[in-house]
Design a protein around this motif. Structure first.
Motif, PDB file in Angstrom:
ATOM      1  N   LYS A 150       0.829  -1.210   0.000  1.00  0.00           N
ATOM      2  CA  LYS A 150       0.000   0.000   0.000  1.00  0.00           C
ATOM      3  C   LYS A 150       0.861   1.258   0.000  1.00  0.00           C
ATOM      4  O   LYS A 150       0.474   2.291  -0.539  1.00  0.00           O
ATOM      5  N   LYS A 151       2.043   1.174   0.618  1.00  0.00           N
ATOM      6  CA  LYS A 151       2.964   2.315   0.666  1.00  0.00           C
ATOM      7  C   LYS A 151       4.027   2.239  -0.426  1.00  0.00           C
ATOM      8  O   LYS A 151       5.010   2.973  -0.394  1.00  0.00           O
ATOM      9  N   PHE A 152       3.810   1.368  -1.395  1.00  0.00           N
ATOM     10  CA  PHE A 152       4.805   1.110  -2.439  1.00  0.00           C
ATOM     11  C   PHE A 152       4.992   2.341  -3.316  1.00  0.00           C
ATOM     12  O   PHE A 152       4.037   3.039  -3.655  1.00  0.00           O
ATOM     13  N   ASN A 153       6.261   2.613  -3.688  1.00  0.00           N
ATOM     14  CA  ASN A 153       6.546   3.721  -4.601  1.00  0.00           C
ATOM     15  C   ASN A 153       7.645   3.293  -5.578  1.00  0.00           C
ATOM     16  O   ASN A 153       8.119   2.154  -5.553  1.00  0.00           O
ATOM     17  N   GLN A 154       8.053   4.240  -6.432  1.00  0.00           N
ATOM     18  CA  GLN A 154       9.031   3.924  -7.469  1.00  0.00           C
ATOM     19  C   GLN A 154      10.400   3.568  -6.887  1.00  0.00           C
ATOM     20  O   GLN A 154      11.150   2.799  -7.480  1.00  0.00           O
ATOM     21  N   LYS A 155      10.718   4.101  -5.719  1.00  0.00           N
ATOM     22  CA  LYS A 155      11.973   3.747  -5.065  1.00  0.00           C
ATOM     23  C   LYS A 155      11.966   2.278  -4.669  1.00  0.00           C
ATOM     24  O   LYS A 155      12.970   1.569  -4.837  1.00  0.00           O
ATOM     25  N   ASN A 156      10.822   1.797  -4.134  1.00  0.00           N
ATOM     26  CA  ASN A 156      10.703   0.377  -3.801  1.00  0.00           C
ATOM     27  C   ASN A 156      10.765  -0.484  -5.057  1.00  0.00           C
ATOM     28  O   ASN A 156      11.349  -1.578  -5.047  1.00  0.00           O
TER      29      ASN A 156
END
Length: 343
Positions: free
Chosen positions: A61-67
């Motif tokens: 749910k907190k996933f972003n492009q850095k992950n």
């Protein structure tokens, strides 16, 4: 978590919201008409992805492009996947994120996005709408272009001479003379082989159907296979298992791979894989002068650039064409050449 398949449906067995969302994603993909192979690859991707996240939905749910970039590093450095495989997995995760949250994966600092190429203003059909300029493209790994080394004629001859079953010979000739994929070959049904019209009806990728001419050589081998080897049962598939408990059932992809693996090890021809015979078809047709558009149509490609990847000529062909061109150039500049010699 584990993957199970029933008929053409693939699901992930387990508990948790990530499993429920994944199975709903697969069900939606089936409704959209995606192939079972595509859905199965999605299942393996999500299974590997959530194991990397330790099955924690809150992290997703907190996933972003850095992950996403961190996962790319894991696939590249830890799992040692090839660039094309990594890019396919990235597409799957982006599609799953949109399905789950109705949004794109958020941008984040510390990510090196590939810069988009800008070639000036572009317009849609009839110039009704301009295409906006993109600052960056999606995260992906650059895929190096590799030159395909096609099978040599002597390797094909040696491979064909070692075959002692009409079924196996029929399988190889459908790829060598018609250019169809191995999965398309084992998916052929009896009703798809039309001896009266001398044609094959092939179900390609994306459920795109195409009709191919069937050469007389292939028809003769097909006829021998049907009369002498194929069990007379109610199986609708053309290529079936000839012995064992599964006699009369559809030939599987694993069975096809075993067939080729055994013979290429026996004959010491490491390049003799099923898809190489499809490459040989494209190269042979191009060498014989068939137009690119015709080869594209027969191979079931939607983009002619894909067909060009398959067409690789031997160095001997390139050298012969080059020498013929040099002769014409020497004839064209014969006067200049003579002046240089006599001057």
């Amino acid at each position: 978590m584990k993957i199970w398949t029933y008929r053409c449906s693939t699901r992930i067995d387990g508990k948790g919201i990530h499993v429920e969302k994944s199975n709903a994603f697969f069900e939606a993909a089936e409704i959209m008409g995606l192939s079972p192979d595509t859905i199965r690859s999605y299942a393996f991707t999500l299974l590997s992805f959530f194991r990397w996240l330790k099955e924690d939905w809150s992290k997703f749910k907190k996933f972003n492009q850095k992950n996403l970039q961190s996962w790319m590093f894991h696939l590249n450095e830890i799992e040692k996947l090839k660039p094309r495989s990594i890019n396919m997995r990235l597409c799957c995760i982006r599609a799953f994120y949109r399905f789950s949250f109705d949004a794109e994966i958020p941008h984040a600092a510390g990510v090196l996005y590939p810069k988009a190429h800008y070639r000036g203003p572009r317009r849609y059909f009839m110039g009704l709408k301009s295409k906006p300029r993109q600052r960056f493209t999606q995260l992906k790994i650059k895929v190096p272009r590799k030159v395909v080394d096609p099978l040599k004629p002597q390797d094909v001859d040696q491979f064909l001479q070692d075959i002692n079953r009409y079924r196996d010979l029929s399988l190889i000739l459908t790829m060598l003379l018609c250019g169809i994929r191995s999965q398309e070959a084992i998916s052929l049904k009896l009703s798809d082989v039309d001896f009266h019209q001398s044609q094959l009806r092939v179900q390609g990728k994306g459920r795109r159907e195409r009709i191919l001419p069937m050469p007389i050589r292939l028809m003769q081998v097909f006829d021998k296979y049907l009369q002498l080897e194929r069990p007379t049962d109610k199986s609708q598939y053309f290529f079936v298992v000839l012995q064992g408990k599964r006699t009369g059932e559809q030939m599987t992809r694993a069975g096809l791979r075993r067939l080729f693996r055994y013979r290429r090890e026996k004959l010491s021809i490491p390049k003799a894989k099923p898809h190489q015979f499809r490459h040989a078809f494209a190269s042979d047709m191009a060498r014989a002068g068939m137009p690119l558009t015709t080869i594209q149509k027969m191979m079931g490609h939607s983009d002619p650039k894909t067909t060009l990847i398959y067409i690789e000529l031997f160095l001997d062909d390139i050298r012969a064409d080059y020498e013929n061109a040099l002769k014409r150039i020497e004839e064209r500049y014969a006067t200049l050449h003579n002046k240089q010699i006599t001057g």
